[in-house]
Structure formats: structure tokens, C-alpha cells
Design a protein around this motif. Structure first.
Motif, PDB file in Angstrom:
ATOM      1  N   LEU A 130       0.737  -1.232   0.007  1.00 34.06           N
ATOM      2  CA  LEU A 130      -0.017   0.026  -0.104  1.00 34.06           C
ATOM      3  C   LEU A 130       0.806   1.211  -0.010  1.00 34.06           C
ATOM      4  CD1 LEU A 130      -2.722   1.545   0.325  1.00 34.06           C
ATOM      5  CD2 LEU A 130      -2.341   1.160   2.871  1.00 34.06           C
ATOM      6  N   GLY A 131       1.818   1.398   0.784  1.00 36.88           N
ATOM      7  CA  GLY A 131       2.756   2.320   0.944  1.00 36.88           C
ATOM      8  C   GLY A 131       3.330   2.720  -0.506  1.00 36.88           C
ATOM      9  N   VAL A 132       3.963   1.657  -1.200  1.00 37.74           N
ATOM     10  CA  VAL A 132       4.738   2.011  -2.517  1.00 37.74           C
ATOM     11  C   VAL A 132       3.441   2.531  -3.477  1.00 37.74           C
ATOM     12  CG1 VAL A 132       4.749  -0.141  -3.505  1.00 37.74           C
ATOM     13  CG2 VAL A 132       6.482   1.373  -4.084  1.00 37.74           C
ATOM     14  N   ALA A 133       2.340   1.950  -3.358  1.00 34.30           N
ATOM     15  CA  ALA A 133       1.074   2.387  -4.329  1.00 34.30           C
ATOM     16  C   ALA A 133       0.885   3.630  -4.106  1.00 34.30           C
ATOM     17  CB  ALA A 133      -0.074   1.559  -4.092  1.00 34.30           C
ATOM     18  N   MET A 134       0.939   4.210  -2.637  1.00 31.26           N
ATOM     19  CA  MET A 134       0.362   5.564  -2.462  1.00 31.26           C
ATOM     20  C   MET A 134       1.575   6.552  -2.876  1.00 31.26           C
ATOM     21  SD  MET A 134      -0.789   4.750   1.469  1.00 31.26           S
ATOM     22  CE  MET A 134      -0.675   6.733   1.887  1.00 31.26           C
ATOM     23  N   ALA A 135       2.881   6.201  -2.876  1.00 31.11           N
ATOM     24  CA  ALA A 135       3.880   7.159  -3.365  1.00 31.11           C
ATOM     25  C   ALA A 135       3.924   7.203  -5.122  1.00 31.11           C
ATOM     26  CB  ALA A 135       5.212   6.390  -3.064  1.00 31.11           C
ATOM     27  N   ALA A 136       3.560   6.006  -5.476  1.00 34.39           N
ATOM     28  CA  ALA A 136       3.302   6.079  -6.923  1.00 34.39           C
ATOM     29  C   ALA A 136       2.258   6.939  -7.527  1.00 34.39           C
ATOM     30  CB  ALA A 136       3.284   4.507  -7.615  1.00 34.39           C
ATOM     31  N   GLY A 137       1.112   6.680  -6.992  1.00 30.80           N
ATOM     32  CA  GLY A 137      -0.083   7.418  -7.124  1.00 30.80           C
ATOM     33  C   GLY A 137      -0.135   8.888  -6.978  1.00 30.80           C
ATOM     34  N   ALA A 138       0.882   9.174  -6.115  1.00 31.92           N
ATOM     35  CA  ALA A 138       0.993  10.517  -5.567  1.00 31.92           C
ATOM     36  C   ALA A 138       1.974  11.416  -6.537  1.00 31.92           C
ATOM     37  CB  ALA A 138       1.137  10.649  -4.108  1.00 31.92           C
ATOM     38  N   ALA A 139       2.851  10.548  -7.284  1.00 33.63           N
ATOM     39  CA  ALA A 139       3.742  11.289  -8.233  1.00 33.63           C
ATOM     40  C   ALA A 139       3.377  12.296  -8.962  1.00 33.63           C
ATOM     41  CB  ALA A 139       4.691   9.890  -8.745  1.00 33.63           C
ATOM     42  N   GLU A 140       4.083  13.203  -9.082  1.00 36.94           N
ATOM     43  CA  GLU A 140       3.811  14.444 -10.009  1.00 36.94           C
ATOM     44  C   GLU A 140       3.426  13.893 -11.525  1.00 36.94           C
ATOM     45  OE1 GLU A 140       5.600  18.674 -11.735  1.00 36.94           O
ATOM     46  OE2 GLU A 140       6.493  17.436 -10.025  1.00 36.94           O
ATOM     47  N   GLY A 141       2.562  14.110 -12.148  1.00 41.64           N
ATOM     48  CA  GLY A 141       2.303  13.520 -13.397  1.00 41.64           C
ATOM     49  C   GLY A 141       1.378  12.452 -13.482  1.00 41.64           C
ATOM     50  N   VAL A 142       1.170  11.733 -12.111  1.00 39.17           N
ATOM     51  CA  VAL A 142       0.411  10.627 -11.950  1.00 39.17           C
ATOM     52  C   VAL A 142      -1.012  11.463 -11.396  1.00 39.17           C
ATOM     53  CG1 VAL A 142      -0.130   8.602 -11.103  1.00 39.17           C
ATOM     54  CG2 VAL A 142       1.938   9.123 -12.092  1.00 39.17           C
ATOM     55  N   ASN A 143      -0.633  11.725 -10.002  1.00 38.92           N
ATOM     56  CA  ASN A 143      -1.667  12.403  -9.296  1.00 38.92           C
ATOM     57  C   ASN A 143      -3.377  11.965  -9.150  1.00 38.92           C
ATOM     58  OD1 ASN A 143      -0.065  14.862 -11.127  1.00 38.92           O
ATOM     59  ND2 ASN A 143      -0.071  15.181  -8.872  1.00 38.92           N
ATOM     60  N   VAL A 144      -3.024  10.808  -8.833  1.00 40.99           N
ATOM     61  CA  VAL A 144      -4.415  10.099  -8.523  1.00 40.99           C
ATOM     62  C   VAL A 144      -4.322   9.594  -7.103  1.00 40.99           C
ATOM     63  CG1 VAL A 144      -4.770   9.099 -10.976  1.00 40.99           C
ATOM     64  CG2 VAL A 144      -3.466   7.673  -9.055  1.00 40.99           C
ATOM     65  N   TRP A 145      -3.677   9.701  -6.263  1.00 40.38           N
ATOM     66  CA  TRP A 145      -3.658   9.579  -4.759  1.00 40.38           C
ATOM     67  C   TRP A 145      -3.278  10.830  -3.932  1.00 40.38           C
ATOM     68  CZ3 TRP A 145      -3.327   3.947  -3.758  1.00 40.38           C
ATOM     69  CH2 TRP A 145      -3.925   3.399  -2.526  1.00 40.38           C
ATOM     70  N   ASP A 146      -4.238  11.229  -3.052  1.00 39.35           N
ATOM     71  CA  ASP A 146      -3.905  12.470  -2.132  1.00 39.35           C
ATOM     72  C   ASP A 146      -3.418  12.062  -1.185  1.00 39.35           C
ATOM     73  OD1 ASP A 146      -4.052  14.660  -1.180  1.00 39.35           O
ATOM     74  OD2 ASP A 146      -5.955  15.542  -1.772  1.00 39.35           O
ATOM     75  N   LEU A 147      -2.241  12.457  -0.744  1.00 30.15           N
ATOM     76  CA  LEU A 147      -1.502  12.116   0.562  1.00 30.15           C
ATOM     77  C   LEU A 147      -1.617  13.187   1.756  1.00 30.15           C
ATOM     78  CD1 LEU A 147       1.912  10.373  -0.508  1.00 30.15           C
ATOM     79  CD2 LEU A 147      -0.460   9.381  -0.236  1.00 30.15           C
ATOM     80  N   THR A 148      -2.379  14.243   1.338  1.00 32.37           N
ATOM     81  CA  THR A 148      -2.644  14.933   2.422  1.00 32.37           C
ATOM     82  C   THR A 148      -3.479  14.373   3.596  1.00 32.37           C
ATOM     83  OG1 THR A 148      -4.742  15.910   1.218  1.00 32.37           O
ATOM     84  CG2 THR A 148      -2.737  16.899   0.781  1.00 32.37           C
ATOM     85  N   THR A 149      -3.394  15.164   4.749  1.00 33.41           N
ATOM     86  CA  THR A 149      -4.022  14.506   5.970  1.00 33.41           C
ATOM     87  C   THR A 149      -5.528  14.161   5.530  1.00 33.41           C
ATOM     88  OG1 THR A 149      -2.413  15.518   7.355  1.00 33.41           O
ATOM     89  CG2 THR A 149      -4.293  14.614   8.364  1.00 33.41           C
ATOM     90  N   ASP A 150      -6.331  15.119   5.294  1.00 36.55           N
ATOM     91  CA  ASP A 150      -7.712  14.997   5.132  1.00 36.55           C
ATOM     92  C   ASP A 150      -8.111  13.627   4.205  1.00 36.55           C
ATOM     93  OD1 ASP A 150      -7.893  16.872   7.026  1.00 36.55           O
ATOM     94  OD2 ASP A 150      -8.332  18.407   5.325  1.00 36.55           O
TER      95      ASP A 150
END
Length: 528
Positions: A455-475
Motif C-alpha cells: 500500500l505504501g509504495v502504491a500511495m507513493a506511485a499514485g501521488a507522483a507528479e504527473g500521475v496525481n491519482v492519490w492524495d497524501l494530504t491528511t484529510d
């Protein structure tokens, strides 16, 4: 909330561990696993203390897991184009050298547990000022140990002619498992990308954790040519695209497995900590944007850097070599259990070790001792002792080792942890979790979502600039459902058992004094 196959973006993760490879696909909206597949990896033990894996088997297992998972997605009528990014998380330190012209490994991968480099370590320590194993810690955060990649690479250069010749002829590429996987997935000999991320690079002894780059002085210390090293990138950015004729190309990002678990447990704030129970056991505590020097045998490491323009986040880490591996030893070597699940039943039947203590120092002792000469020991045996007591003692050993590194971490940070978040395969063992709470004297919190590393690496991949499908902000972080195990024994009893364990540890020290023999040829030992 279930995945919406028609609209929800998906993010995939390659999770390449010491004992298996998995490919998991997550819904980026709900963080749920949509599909996955797992393949076990063969470990080779050609000599005492040697641990190897075949890099070709590793990458084939990745291909197989991707293929089977995609087949399952097809059965669910999910379009593969919904997969917007792929992250790679990996066993750290394990060392691979391959020929960039042919794509062939030049030797088996030397696994992080491997001990053949003990004489190399002694030689390196002896040439340091004051013969100090911590000589490189100011730059690397690490002691000179068999655990780390530069020592393994030095052994390969000294002992494997094919590796040495390839380096001389500018044909060699070095990397940890992440580099090997990403190079293969992104084209192999046809334009494969030779990179690593800061979390993996920080485990090599060649990387300056302050400048976030390879260090010329460190490379000279190990006599390693810098041109065989991968380019260092952040943990969350587009490295390249997977090469496939059957499906759309997707982006690749990476994190070392313990860093990925820290992200997957959402330990983004300073002071947050998690413990992962896998082949080994790894306790990481987020120390924020500044590295914290350990005075109590812990490692200072780069946890992650979530974007090229983002600051690195650091962690204190306590590393234990043998956790789940002790269960595998009881099963494969001793035949005491037929399956890993059976150990919980045996231990529960005993209810106690009845004075039996097991120090599984199969690969020496890691944190906080860093004593490669230690070896495994079982003590306190009587005629009453049976396999149930040994099973209980094995589980207790995992908990005692965690207690040692937690105590060291509390001393280094000055702020004791009031609860411990846990993940990894062994956490399905409820008895182990209860024992851990009893021995730590604090609550142990286990998320019901067990796939923290992937899950952690999926979050990092999804949040990458140019991908932007996973929001890592607290909310927007996924809501985690968890179960808490609270201590159920008197703290005095816990302290008594822990003191007996520490006595057993002293008995295991300074056992091995003979240097392992060097290998005289450069063939791929025992590869299949």
C-alpha cells in the motif's frame, strides 16, 4: 466501499520480498486491494552463513505475478488502462551485479542476511581510524556490517572473476533489487532505466544521507567505481514506463520495503513509528526532516523523499535479522511444524516457554549489538521441554528482540512510544501480537488491512507528479480499521522474562571466530 471498475483509478505495486514476490492492484479512491498474485522465491544456502537468490528467478516471478494479476482483473471485467502507475518495493541491501550488454546476472544475488563478508568487514574495520566499526556513520548513518550492500559488492569484486572483468570492461551494473527490477521492466538491454531511490541508496554504505547522493570518499573507501552505480532519484516521481506489447505503459516509482511500510502505516509525522514482522523485524520511527544520530545501536536512514522537490524524511531504525525466518527454520530444518500457521497452535498449547529461551542469531545479531560473531542458542532446556515450548520460545524471541530495539529507540528519542503500530505476515499470529504487547508493556495496534508495504509504495506511485491519482494530504488519507492488543501480564513478570532473555543473548556472543572460505570461481552458484 468496493472498487468501481468503470471509473476508479488503480495503482499497482510490485512487492519483492526475501521469501516471495507479489503484485497487488489497489483502488486509489478506497485503498482496497482489487487483485493480487504471489509467488515464492527460492533461497540457496551453498555454504554455512551464505544466502543467495537467483536474479533471473526474481524477475521472472515479477513477470508471472503481473501476468496472473492482470488475468484476474480481466475476469473481473476491469480495464487494464485503469492502472495509472506502478510502484516497486523491495528487500533492501540484497546485491545484484549484471551485464548491461546481455542483461545476464554475473552472480547470484547476495541476500541481506548473507554472512560470507565477515572477513571483508573485519578488514575494512581494521583500516579505519581506531578500528572503529562506526567510522562511516557520520555520513551514512550505518555501521560497517555484513548487512549492507557495499560490503557485498566488495566481496564480489574480490572473489568473482566474471564480476571483476565486467567492471574493468565497463559492462557491469550494480544495484539493489529495486534497480534490477526497474531496469528489467523499463526495457532491459533496450533502454532500461538504471536508477534507485534515496531509501534504498541509503542502505549501501556508499550514499551520503546529508547530500542525498553517492559519496566519492565512501566509494574510494570500498574501492567501488562510481560509474557502475545507479542514478539516485526521489521515492515518488516518474522514472520511466513499463515495456509491454499487451497493455498501456505505466509509470514506475520505488521505496525500500521498510520505508514503504512506514508510508503505508501513514507514519508521516515526527515520532510516528511502525514495526514490520517479515523474514526479519524492522522498527522505524519517523524523525522528520533532520537525521537523528543514534547512541544506542540503531541506524539513521532515509525513510523517503516524496517528490524531486520535496525534502527527505529520515528515520531511526532497529533491524532484527531473524523473525519470520525462525518459524521457517522450525518448519524446513527441524520439521517441528508442517506449516507456519501451526506454530501458533503449538505455542498456545504450551502457554509458556517454561524457562526455555531461544536466541535465533543465525546471521549474527543486528541492532542494537551489531555482533556478526554471535550464533543461535537455545538454553534453559530440561527433560520437561518439548516442541510446544520451543515454539513458544521462538515467538517470544521475536518479541524480546523488538523490546531491545524499542528500548534503544526510546533512549535515543527521549520520548517513549506509548503504542506500537505493526504489520507484516507474522501479525496474523494473534498469540504473537499478545505476547508482544505483554513484553513491551504498551498496546500493539494491528491494522486489519495487512498489506502496509505494498500500500505504501502504491500511495507513493499514485501521488507522483504527473500521475496525481492519490492524495497524501491528511484529510484524504484512507481510514484504517485496526485491532489493539493490550498488555495482560504484570510488568514485573515481563521484566523478569526480558532479563532472562538478555542473559541468553550474552551466551550467544562471540561464538564464531573462523573466517568463511572465499569462493574461487565466478559461476552462478546453485542458480536454477
Amino acid at each position: 466501499m468496493k472498487a468501481n471498475a468503470g471509473t476508479d483509478p488503480l495503482v499497482a505495486a510490485v512487492d519483492q520480498g526475501t521469501s516471495s514476490t507479489r503484485f497487488l492492484v489497489f483502488n486509489a479512491r478506497t485503498a482496497e486491494v482489487v487483485s493480487q498474485h504471489q509467488v515464492e522465491i527460492t533461497q540457496f544456502f551453498p555454504k554455512e552463513g551464505w544466502v543467495e537468490e537467483d536474479p533471473k528467478e526474481i524477475i521472472q516471478s515479477v513477470y508471472d505475478c503481473i501476468e496472473r494479476t492482470c488475468e484476474k482483473l480481466g475476469q473481473l471485467n476491469i480495464d487494464l488502462s485503469n492502472i495509472k502507475a506502478v510502484g516497486v518495493t523491495n528487500q533492501r541491501e540484497t546485491t545484484v551485479v549484471w551485464d548491461k550488454g546481455t542483461g545476464e546476472p554475473l552472480y547470484n544475488a547476495l541476500v541481506w542476511l548473507d554472512l560470507r563478508t565477515q572477513s571483508t568487514v573485519e578488514r575494512l574495520i581494521n583500516k579505519s581510524p581506531g578500528k572503529n566499526k562506526n567510522h562511516l556513520k557520520p555520513k551514512t548513518g550505518l555501521p560497517i556490517s555484513t548487512y549492507f550492500s557495499a560490503v557485498k559488492l566488495r566481496w564480489l569484486l574480490d572473489n568473482v572473476e566474471e564480476v571483476r572483468r565486467a567492471v574493468e570492461e565497463d559492462r557491469a551494473m550494480f544495484g539493489t533489487v529495486d534497480s534490477w527490477i526497474i531496469w528489467c521492466l523499463s526495457g532491459n538491454t533496450d533502454g532500461g532505466v538504471h536508477i534507485t531511490d534515496v531509501s534504498n541508496a541509503s542502505r549501501t554504505l556508499l550514499f551520503n544521507i546529508h547530500t542525498l547522493d553517492w559519496d566519492l570518499e565512501l566509494c574510494r573507501y570500498f574501492d567501488v567505481p562510481m560509474d557502475i552505480l545507479p542514478k539516485v532519484r526521489s521515492s515518488s516521481e516518474i522514472y520511466g514506463c513499463m515495456v509491454s506489447s499487451e497493455r498501456a505503459c505505466v509509470c514506475v516509482c520505488c521505496l525500500g520495503d521498510q520505508s514503504a511500510a512506514l508510508v503505508g502505516q501513514m507514519c508521516f509525522k515526527e515520532g510516528h513509528a511502525k514495526n514490520t514482522y517479515g523474514t526479519g523485524c524492522f522498527l522505524l520511527r519517523n524523525t522528520g526532516s533532520k537525521p537523528v544520530k543514534s547512541e544506542h545501536g540503531l541506524l539513521t536512514t532515509v525513510a523517503y523523499q516524496l517528490g524531486r522537490d520535496q525534502p527527505a524524511c529520515y528515520a531511526l531504525e532497529g533491524s532484527v535479522a531473524i523473525a519470520g525466518a525462525v518459524v521457517r527454520w522450525l518448519k524446513d530444518n527441524m520439521g517441528i511444524v508442517k506449516s507456519t500457521a501451526e506454530i501458533e497452535k503449538l505455542a498456545a498449547a504450551a502457554g509458556s516457554s517454561y524457562g526455555c529461551y531461544f536466541v535465533p542469531a543465525f546471521s549474527g545479531l543486528y541492532a542494537p549489538y551489531w555482533e556478526p560473531s554471535a550464533r543461535g542458542i537455545i538454553c534453559g532446556l530440561t527433560q520437561f521441554t518439548n516442541k510446544n515450548h520451543l515454539a513458544f520460545a521462538a515467538l517470544e524471541a521475536v518479541c524480546f528482540q523488538t523490546r531491545e530495539i524499542l528500548d534503544a529507540m526510546n533512549q535515543d528519542s527521549g520520548v517513549p512510544l506509548d503504542q506500537l503500530w505493526v504489520d507484516g505476515g507474522m501479525t496474523s499470529n494473534r498469540l504473537l501480537m499478545q505476547l508482544q504487547a505483554d513484553i513491551l508493556c504498551i498496546p500493539v495496534v494491528r491494522p486489519t488491512m495487512a498489506e502496509s508495504t505494498a500500500l505504501g509504495v502504491a500511495m507513493a506511485a499514485g501521488a507522483a507528479e504527473g500521475v496525481n491519482v492519490w492524495d497524501l494530504t491528511t484529510d484524504h488519507l484512507p481510514q484504517v480499521v485496526s485491532e489493539t492488543f493490550v498488555p495482560q501480564i504484570n510488568p514485573n513478570e515481563s521484566e523478569f522474562r526480558f532479563s532472562r532473555w538478555k542473559k541468553a543473548v550474552q551466551k550467544a556472543m562471540n561464538w564464531e571466530t573462523i573466517e568463511p572460505a572465499s569462493l574461487s570461481n565466478g559461476n552462478l552458484g546453485n542458480a536454477t
